[in-house]
Design an enzyme around this catalytic site. Structure first.
Site, mmCIF file in Angstrom:
data_model
loop_
_atom_site.group_PDB
_atom_site.id
_atom_site.type_symbol
_atom_site.label_atom_id
_atom_site.label_comp_id
_atom_site.label_asym_id
_atom_site.label_seq_id
_atom_site.Cartn_x
_atom_site.Cartn_y
_atom_site.Cartn_z
ATOM 1 N N GLY A 285 0.839 -1.204 0.000
ATOM 2 C CA GLY A 285 0.000 0.000 0.000
ATOM 3 C C GLY A 285 0.866 1.242 0.000
ATOM 4 O O GLY A 285 1.763 1.367 0.843
ATOM 5 N N LEU B 269 -0.560 7.261 2.545
ATOM 6 C CA LEU B 269 0.286 7.936 3.539
ATOM 7 C C LEU B 269 0.953 6.960 4.493
ATOM 8 O O LEU B 269 2.133 7.111 4.836
ATOM 9 C CB LEU B 269 -0.551 8.948 4.332
ATOM 10 C CG LEU B 269 -0.911 10.228 3.575
ATOM 11 C CD1 LEU B 269 -1.887 11.083 4.377
ATOM 12 C CD2 LEU B 269 0.354 11.034 3.244
ATOM 13 N N ALA B 270 0.214 5.915 4.923
ATOM 14 C CA ALA B 270 0.786 4.963 5.882
ATOM 15 C C ALA B 270 1.944 4.192 5.243
ATOM 16 O O ALA B 270 3.022 4.057 5.843
ATOM 17 C CB ALA B 270 -0.292 3.999 6.373
ATOM 18 N N SER C 187 -16.290 18.412 2.621
ATOM 19 C CA SER C 187 -15.388 18.321 3.771
ATOM 20 C C SER C 187 -15.870 19.154 4.960
ATOM 21 O O SER C 187 -16.513 20.198 4.798
ATOM 22 C CB SER C 187 -13.998 18.795 3.353
ATOM 23 O OG SER C 187 -13.213 19.068 4.484
ATOM 24 N N ARG D 237 -18.534 14.019 14.327
ATOM 25 C CA ARG D 237 -19.271 13.560 13.145
ATOM 26 C C ARG D 237 -20.440 12.645 13.469
ATOM 27 O O ARG D 237 -21.480 12.700 12.808
ATOM 28 C CB ARG D 237 -18.308 12.832 12.214
ATOM 29 C CG ARG D 237 -17.342 13.800 11.597
ATOM 30 C CD ARG D 237 -16.332 13.125 10.723
ATOM 31 N NE ARG D 237 -15.486 14.151 10.147
ATOM 32 C CZ ARG D 237 -14.448 13.917 9.375
ATOM 33 N NH1 ARG D 237 -14.105 12.680 9.083
ATOM 34 N NH2 ARG D 237 -13.743 14.906 8.890
ATOM 35 N N GLU E 19 -5.549 3.312 7.637
ATOM 36 C CA GLU E 19 -6.982 3.050 7.799
ATOM 37 C C GLU E 19 -7.311 1.563 7.903
ATOM 38 O O GLU E 19 -8.378 1.196 8.385
ATOM 39 C CB GLU E 19 -7.774 3.708 6.650
ATOM 40 C CG GLU E 19 -9.254 3.753 6.960
ATOM 41 C CD GLU E 19 -10.058 4.602 5.984
ATOM 42 O OE1 GLU E 19 -9.486 5.488 5.328
ATOM 43 O OE2 GLU E 19 -11.278 4.363 5.893
ATOM 44 N N ARG F 17 -13.886 8.836 14.792
ATOM 45 C CA ARG F 17 -12.631 9.526 14.468
ATOM 46 C C ARG F 17 -12.850 11.028 14.330
ATOM 47 O O ARG F 17 -13.826 11.468 13.731
ATOM 48 C CB ARG F 17 -12.095 8.994 13.144
ATOM 49 C CG ARG F 17 -10.934 9.800 12.595
ATOM 50 C CD ARG F 17 -10.507 9.291 11.249
ATOM 51 N NE ARG F 17 -11.446 9.598 10.203
ATOM 52 C CZ ARG F 17 -11.296 10.597 9.318
ATOM 53 N NH1 ARG F 17 -10.266 11.407 9.407
ATOM 54 N NH2 ARG F 17 -12.173 10.789 8.363
ATOM 55 N N SER G 251 -6.889 11.177 10.809
ATOM 56 C CA SER G 251 -6.519 9.915 10.155
ATOM 57 C C SER G 251 -5.310 10.064 9.255
ATOM 58 O O SER G 251 -4.490 9.146 9.159
ATOM 59 C CB SER G 251 -7.700 9.302 9.415
ATOM 60 O OG SER G 251 -7.962 10.025 8.277
HETATM 61 C C1 LIG Z 1 -12.861 12.143 0.365
HETATM 62 C C2 LIG Z 1 -12.024 11.925 1.593
HETATM 63 C C3 LIG Z 1 -11.534 13.012 2.307
HETATM 64 C C4 LIG Z 1 -10.760 12.818 3.439
HETATM 65 N N1 LIG Z 1 -10.270 13.915 4.120
HETATM 66 C C5 LIG Z 1 -9.469 13.720 5.194
HETATM 67 C C6 LIG Z 1 -8.893 14.843 5.877
HETATM 68 O O1 LIG Z 1 -9.069 15.984 5.487
HETATM 69 N N2 LIG Z 1 -8.115 14.595 6.953
HETATM 70 C C7 LIG Z 1 -7.861 13.337 7.415
HETATM 71 O O2 LIG Z 1 -7.147 13.169 8.400
HETATM 72 N N3 LIG Z 1 -8.386 12.260 6.770
HETATM 73 C C8 LIG Z 1 -9.164 12.419 5.675
HETATM 74 N N4 LIG Z 1 -9.664 11.332 5.015
HETATM 75 C C9 LIG Z 1 -9.253 9.982 5.438
HETATM 76 C C10 LIG Z 1 -7.809 9.722 5.029
HETATM 77 O O3 LIG Z 1 -7.560 10.282 3.774
HETATM 78 C C11 LIG Z 1 -7.486 8.226 4.958
HETATM 79 O O4 LIG Z 1 -7.964 7.563 6.087
HETATM 80 C C12 LIG Z 1 -5.978 7.992 4.908
HETATM 81 O O5 LIG Z 1 -5.387 8.810 3.938
HETATM 82 C C13 LIG Z 1 -5.718 6.531 4.623
HETATM 83 O O6 LIG Z 1 -4.365 6.339 4.328
HETATM 84 P P1 LIG Z 1 -3.812 4.861 4.159
HETATM 85 O O7 LIG Z 1 -2.379 4.994 3.818
HETATM 86 O O8 LIG Z 1 -4.182 4.048 5.319
HETATM 87 O O9 LIG Z 1 -4.637 4.238 2.944
HETATM 88 P P2 LIG Z 1 -4.823 4.636 1.405
HETATM 89 O O10 LIG Z 1 -4.422 6.013 1.106
HETATM 90 O O11 LIG Z 1 -6.203 4.221 1.085
HETATM 91 O O12 LIG Z 1 -3.787 3.698 0.679
HETATM 92 C C14 LIG Z 1 -3.954 2.312 0.590
HETATM 93 C C15 LIG Z 1 -3.114 1.789 -0.540
HETATM 94 O O13 LIG Z 1 -3.130 0.360 -0.538
HETATM 95 C C16 LIG Z 1 -3.300 -0.096 -1.865
HETATM 96 N N5 LIG Z 1 -3.899 -1.433 -1.828
HETATM 97 C C17 LIG Z 1 -5.112 -1.781 -1.363
HETATM 98 N N6 LIG Z 1 -5.294 -3.106 -1.493
HETATM 99 C C18 LIG Z 1 -4.161 -3.605 -2.050
HETATM 100 C C19 LIG Z 1 -3.743 -4.902 -2.430
HETATM 101 N N7 LIG Z 1 -4.518 -5.975 -2.268
HETATM 102 N N8 LIG Z 1 -2.509 -5.058 -2.958
HETATM 103 C C20 LIG Z 1 -1.692 -4.000 -3.152
HETATM 104 N N9 LIG Z 1 -2.047 -2.737 -2.812
HETATM 105 C C21 LIG Z 1 -3.264 -2.542 -2.261
HETATM 106 C C22 LIG Z 1 -4.235 0.947 -2.474
HETATM 107 O O14 LIG Z 1 -4.245 0.864 -3.842
HETATM 108 C C23 LIG Z 1 -3.643 2.220 -1.905
HETATM 109 O O15 LIG Z 1 -2.577 2.673 -2.670
HETATM 110 C C24 LIG Z 1 -10.462 11.505 3.881
HETATM 111 C C25 LIG Z 1 -10.956 10.404 3.170
HETATM 112 C C26 LIG Z 1 -11.719 10.609 2.034
HETATM 113 C C27 LIG Z 1 -12.247 9.410 1.293
#
Ligand SMILES: Cc1cc2nc3c(=O)[nH]c(=O)nc-3n(C[C@H](O)[C@H](O)[C@H](O)COP(=O)(O)OP(=O)(O)OC[C@H]3O[C@@H](n4cnc5c(N)ncnc54)[C@H](O)[C@@H]3O)c2cc1C
Length: 556
Positions: free
Chosen positions: A8, A11-12, A247, A282, A373, A383, A388
């Site tokens: 993935g 950000l994480a 938002s 929320r 997430e 949350r 997040s």
């Molecule tokens: C519209 C929207 C607005 C938001 N606004 C905010 C905000 O303003 N502030 C805030 O704090 N949070 C906000 N959030 C929440 C926040 O953006 C997310 O919770 C956070 O960015 C998740 O990051 P992540 O790295 O965990 O996952 P993601 O960014 O979802 O990354 C996951 C990655 O894993 C990859 N992946 C998934 N399954 C597989 C697989 N089987 N094999 C290989 N790769 C895979 C995906 O393709 C992706 O690249 C918002 C969310 C949304 C939807």
């Protein structure tokens, strides 16, 4: 052969990869897409930290208190204290990496109000914090890649983990667009695969957040926690095939929710919650909208809608800090927020639950970590907006730090054999599908079922009805298609199991807390349920849900 395999690149994942590379680990960052397409890019409103730059008397302790209160005391206070303490340094780090934050007149990172917080604590980049953070972190990642310190693959989808009796030793992947399963060995696997929005369809998130990796790992025995805690964002609108997020920044800048009562605008949040008004947490805002529409029958023109007014805000605010929201409304809704209110209704947005992890982000299976997430950490039953993106960056760092420098669990030959065994198992599982039912059709019915079963209000009756409908889908899944669709059929059977775990978790929590509202158990019950719901899938596919103390080690 890698020390650490990260799945993935949101950000994480980027945060974990940078931490590992800077510690000189051999790291492979794998994803099914480029970072520019991960859901993190969609974050709009901001990222929280008690920067205390303007004498506002903010502190990590107050950020901690707000986070725990909004999460209805279900989050692990010690883990959250780590998050809020690290937050100011994370903003400074992101700033150094080139994140273009919005600035005040003196050039300091500006901060805005977000729901459920007593201080202006949300650092922002107009309405595009995700794009800015992701640009900065992926540039750093590319730099490390060009120096040969990170390897990157953007064409592989994780389908399972290679597991032996001592723990995980790598992952099994399929190429995007088809291909045979292939194994990649590592001393540890960090899952950063995002939330399981795909179980619900029609939500605010990215289609890439399909929950397939989490479902596969759950079916392999990784425990999941607090799956019933699903955040409905109060202000979403019906976009093309998904819910368009309006938002919290809109309300942070002063936007007001209202509906019409006796022909006049009624600002129900301001009347019901004079102190927090439109910026209550929320879950509270979502329930209030639901009550206005479904219980009081005051939806706009009888529809499932109330209105959000930002038209009175200064043009400069609409054109800069809320520019993206205004643009999206014009493009996708045909509504110009500078002239008319935006119709909104709560939509599935975020998953507080996920892989059951400890404070070090280790899962219930040794040598498996989860962050962002897909993991259950920091947010409890609800949350806070802006927490997040912070939790993803911090969680990625913590998981990486905990995965670094561990001695090998298996010898090279043993690892190879475990990977080969898992690749063969994947082939056999796929070969078992020979029906004619195409996965997308069944998945759509699953998504409808989950939206109804896991709605804002649940009850024993609604959850049991959803479980019965799920029984039918599971029976039909025996006829899923093989051949080119076999891998997707297998994914869907795992998604059915994860969906069952969500419904069972919601059924087990016989109280109302934060995002989990039971119409048959409307009160919060700390004596019975101030605990983590833990769901496990046994070898025969049986799903068991029990409650564990907050902060317990998942490997226990
Ligand atoms: C519209 C929207 C607005 C938001 N606004 C905010 C905000 O303003 N502030 C805030 O704090 N949070 C906000 N959030 C929440 C926040 O953006 C997310 O919770 C956070 O960015 C998740 O990051 P992540 O790295 O965990 O996952 P993601 O960014 O979802 O990354 C996951 C990655 O894993 C990859 N992946 C998934 N399954 C597989 C697989 N089987 N094999 C290989 N790769 C895979 C995906 O393709 C992706 O690249 C918002 C969310 C949304 C939807």
């Amino acid at each position: 052969m890698y020390d650490i395999l990260i799945v993935g690149n949101g950000l994480a994942g980027l945060s974990a990869a940078i931490t590992c590379a800077e510690a000189k680990a051999r790291v492979l960052l794998v994803s099914s897409n480029q970072p520019e397409r991960s859901q993190s890019v969609m974050a709009e409103g901001g990222i929280n930290a008690a920067l205390d730059q303007k004498g506002e008397d903010d502190s990590p302790a107050q950020h901690l208190a707000d986070t725990l209160r909004a999460g209805c005391d279900l989050a692990d206070a010690q883990a959250v204290a780590g998050l809020t303490t690290a937050a100011p340094e994370i903003i400074r780090w992101a700033d150094r990496l080139g994140t273009v934050f919005s600035r005040d007149e003196e050039g300091r990172v500006d901060q805005r109000c977000f729901g459920g917080q007593k201080k202006k604590r949300t650092a922002y980049a107009n309405a595009g914090i995700g794009r800015q953070l992701m640009a900065a972190l992926s540039r750093q990642c590319r730099k490390l890649e060009s120096e040969g310190r990170i390897e990157v693959r953007e064409d592989l989808r994780l389908v399972s983990a290679a597991l032996g009796d001592r723990g995980c030793c790598g992952g099994v992947f399929r190429r995007v667009g088809g291909g045979e399963p292939e194994g990649i060995a590592a001393e540890g696997l960090i899952l950063c695969c995002g939330g399981p929005g795909g179980l619900f369809g029609n939500n605010t998130g990215s289609l890439l957040s399909d929950g397939a990796a989490a479902a596969a790992l759950f079916s392999q025995g990784a425990a999941m926690a607090d799956l019933e805690m699903i955040q409905y964002h109060p202000t979403t609108a019906a976009g093309p095939g998904k819910r368009l997020l309006i938002s919290e920044a809109a309300r942070g800048e002063g936007g007001r929710l209202f509906t019409y009562k006796e022909g006049k605008p009624w600002y129900f949040m301001e009347e019901w919650f004079p102190e927090g008004g439109n910026l209550m947490p929320r879950d509270v805002v979502s329930r209030s909208i639901y009550k206005v529409v479904r219980e009081l029958g005051l939806g706009v023109e009888g529809r499932d809608e109330v209105l959000l007014d930002i038209s009175f805000l200064p043009k400069e605010v609409l054109d800069t800090r809320l520019a993206e929201i205004c643009r999206n409304c014009r493009t996708f809704l045909g509504v110009d927020p500078a002239r008319e209110p935006i119709p909104v209704w709560p939509g599935v947005h975020y998953f507080m639950g996920g892989f059951y992890v400890g404070a070090d982000h280790a899962c219930s299976i040794p040598r498996l970590w989860a962050a962002g997430e897909c993991a259950c950490q920091y947010h409890g039953a609800n949350r806070l907006g802006g927490n997040s993106t912070l939790g993803a960056i911090y969680g990625g760092r913590v998981a990486a730090a905990s995965a670094l420098g561990l001695p090998p669990l298996y010898g090279a030959a043993e690892k190879k054999a475990l990977l080969e065994r898992e690749v063969s198992r994947q082939r056999e599982l796929c070969a078992a599908f020979s029906g004619s039912l195409r996965p997308p059709a069944l998945r759509q019915r699953l998504q409808e079922l989950m939206r109804e079963g896991m709605a804002i209000f649940r009850s024993e009756e609604s959850l049991t009805a959803a479980l019965s409908r799920l029984d039918v889908l599971e029976e039909e899944a025996r006829g899923l298609a093989g051949g080119a669709e076999a891998a997707d059929s297998l994914t869907l059977t795992c998604q059915l199991a994860l969906s069952r775990a969500m419904l069972l978790s919601a059924l087990a929590r016989r109280e109302s807390r934060g995002a989990h509202q039971r119409s048959d158990f409307p009160a919060r019950d700390d004596a019975g349920f101030r605990a983590v719901t833990v769901a496990r899938c046994g070898a025969g596919g049986n799903i068991n849900v029990d409650f564990r103390p907050i902060g317990e080690d998942p490997c226990k």
